[in-house]
Scaffold this active site. Structure first.
Site, PDB file in Angstrom:
ATOM      1  N   ASP A  37      11.513  16.566   6.044  1.00  0.00           N
ATOM      2  CA  ASP A  37      10.439  15.682   6.477  1.00  0.00           C
ATOM      3  C   ASP A  37       9.269  16.525   6.958  1.00  0.00           C
ATOM      4  O   ASP A  37       9.402  17.738   7.145  1.00  0.00           O
ATOM      5  CB  ASP A  37      10.929  14.755   7.602  1.00  0.00           C
ATOM      6  CG  ASP A  37      10.180  13.429   7.633  1.00  0.00           C
ATOM      7  OD1 ASP A  37       8.941  13.455   7.781  1.00  0.00           O
ATOM      8  OD2 ASP A  37      10.826  12.376   7.506  1.00  0.00           O
ATOM      9  N   ASP A  52       5.567  19.761   3.395  1.00  0.00           N
ATOM     10  CA  ASP A  52       4.613  18.799   2.867  1.00  0.00           C
ATOM     11  C   ASP A  52       4.903  18.655   1.378  1.00  0.00           C
ATOM     12  O   ASP A  52       4.843  19.644   0.636  1.00  0.00           O
ATOM     13  CB  ASP A  52       3.193  19.316   3.099  1.00  0.00           C
ATOM     14  CG  ASP A  52       2.119  18.354   2.613  1.00  0.00           C
ATOM     15  OD1 ASP A  52       2.430  17.468   1.795  1.00  0.00           O
ATOM     16  OD2 ASP A  52       0.963  18.516   3.033  1.00  0.00           O
ATOM     17  N   ASN A  79      13.529   9.770  -0.727  1.00  0.00           N
ATOM     18  CA  ASN A  79      13.051   8.621   0.041  1.00  0.00           C
ATOM     19  C   ASN A  79      11.620   8.777   0.529  1.00  0.00           C
ATOM     20  O   ASN A  79      10.920   7.788   0.720  1.00  0.00           O
ATOM     21  CB  ASN A  79      13.981   8.388   1.237  1.00  0.00           C
ATOM     22  CG  ASN A  79      13.394   7.422   2.229  1.00  0.00           C
ATOM     23  OD1 ASN A  79      13.308   6.224   1.981  1.00  0.00           O
ATOM     24  ND2 ASN A  79      12.950   7.943   3.373  1.00  0.00           N
ATOM     25  N   TYR A 144      -0.280   1.511  -4.181  1.00  0.00           N
ATOM     26  CA  TYR A 144       1.136   1.675  -3.833  1.00  0.00           C
ATOM     27  C   TYR A 144       2.037   1.205  -4.965  1.00  0.00           C
ATOM     28  O   TYR A 144       3.004   1.882  -5.340  1.00  0.00           O
ATOM     29  CB  TYR A 144       1.433   0.909  -2.550  1.00  0.00           C
ATOM     30  CG  TYR A 144       2.856   1.050  -2.072  1.00  0.00           C
ATOM     31  CD1 TYR A 144       3.308   2.247  -1.528  1.00  0.00           C
ATOM     32  CD2 TYR A 144       3.755  -0.018  -2.157  1.00  0.00           C
ATOM     33  CE1 TYR A 144       4.615   2.374  -1.078  1.00  0.00           C
ATOM     34  CE2 TYR A 144       5.056   0.104  -1.708  1.00  0.00           C
ATOM     35  CZ  TYR A 144       5.479   1.302  -1.178  1.00  0.00           C
ATOM     36  OH  TYR A 144       6.784   1.440  -0.745  1.00  0.00           O
ATOM     37  N   LYS A 148       4.920   3.314  -7.189  1.00  0.00           N
ATOM     38  CA  LYS A 148       6.325   2.930  -7.259  1.00  0.00           C
ATOM     39  C   LYS A 148       6.732   2.516  -8.677  1.00  0.00           C
ATOM     40  O   LYS A 148       7.882   2.700  -9.079  1.00  0.00           O
ATOM     41  CB  LYS A 148       6.607   1.810  -6.258  1.00  0.00           C
ATOM     42  CG  LYS A 148       6.536   2.279  -4.813  1.00  0.00           C
ATOM     43  CD  LYS A 148       7.501   3.435  -4.540  1.00  0.00           C
ATOM     44  CE  LYS A 148       7.511   3.848  -3.090  1.00  0.00           C
ATOM     45  NZ  LYS A 148       8.508   4.926  -2.809  1.00  0.00           N
TER      46      LYS A 148
END
Length: 249
Positions: A37, A52, A79, A144, A148
């Site tokens: 992360d 990053d 994720n 977005y 996806k």
């Protein structure tokens, strides 16, 4: 005996929300877990690496450290991602490039770095976290949704390419989930309570999806129990994608 005893997993975006719930469930079922992360959060017992996702060198270094820490890699959960609001006219080219760089190319960078270790595993599985936005037209989500949609198509292509290497690739499509990111969107609304009620009503089962529900689906697809499942999308959306219910009342 846990479902993931003896297996190792890397979870990106594991400091909060769906990623954190997934890392916790994997650990509870016996997996050794490393969280990747931007921050150092995550389950108390999990090792952490920071990177990053827009920086390929940083990603390669972080994934290499994770694999070294784990002594190999069996499961990759892609994720990590960022959100975006607005219609087709509302985001600049720079914002389009930023979101696509993280949500699509970030997934590519992590997977590319992890593949040599995954190919050496007897239980290799990749689970990409997608969204209902990939399959349903949602208002004010043009950027977005595009990112996806790319993840969904990429999952199928990866599954086809990696099947000969015995690496399974699947995706989960959550509906609107009760996560910190959605919480921030609600806080910025003119009427947070009304906005939450509208999001809940949009899903046929009448509530937001929980991070733990999505994590359970991810862990099933990652588990040896799903050894014959690849190239599949598992919706966790309260029926939003497939059901057309009559109005209540």
């Amino acid at each position: 005996m846990g479902t993931f005893d003896g297996l190792s997993a890397l979870v990106t975006g594991g400091a909060s929300g769906i990623g954190l719930a997934t890392a916790r469930l994997l650990e509870a079922e016996g997996a050794r877990v490393v969280v990747l992360d931007l921050t150092t959060g995550g389950p108390d017992d999990a090792a952490r690496v920071c990177a990053d996702l827009s920086d390929d060198s940083a990603v390669r270094a972080a994934v290499g450290t994770a694999i070294s820490t784990l002594g190999g890699l069996d499961i990759l959960v892609n994720n990590a991602g960022i959100g975006a609001q607005g219609g087709i006219e509302d985001n600049s080219d720079d914002e389009w490039l930023r979101v696509l760089d993280v949500n699509v190319l970030g997934l590519v960078r992590v997977t590319r770095a992890a593949l040599p270790a995954l190919r050496a595993s007897e239980h290799a599985a990749i689970v990409n976290v997608c969204s209902i936005a990939a399959t349903a037209g949602l208002p004010q989500r043009a950027l977005y949704s595009s990112s996806k949609g790319a993840v969904l198509a990429l999952t199928l292509a990866m599954a086809a390419d990696l099947l000969p290497d015995r690496v399974r690739v699947n995706t989960v499509n959550p509906g609107t989930a009760d996560t910190p990111w959605v919480g921030r969107l609600l806080e910025s609304a003119d009427d947070p309570a009304a906005e939450r009620a509208a999001l809940e009503a949009r899903q046929p089962h009448g509530r937001l999806v929980t991070a733990e529900e999505v994590a359970a689906a991810i862990c099933y697809l990652a588990s040896p129990a799903a050894a014959s499942t690849t190239g599949t999308t598992l919706a966790v959306d309260g029926g939003m994608h497939g059901l057309r219910l009559r109005p209540r009342g």
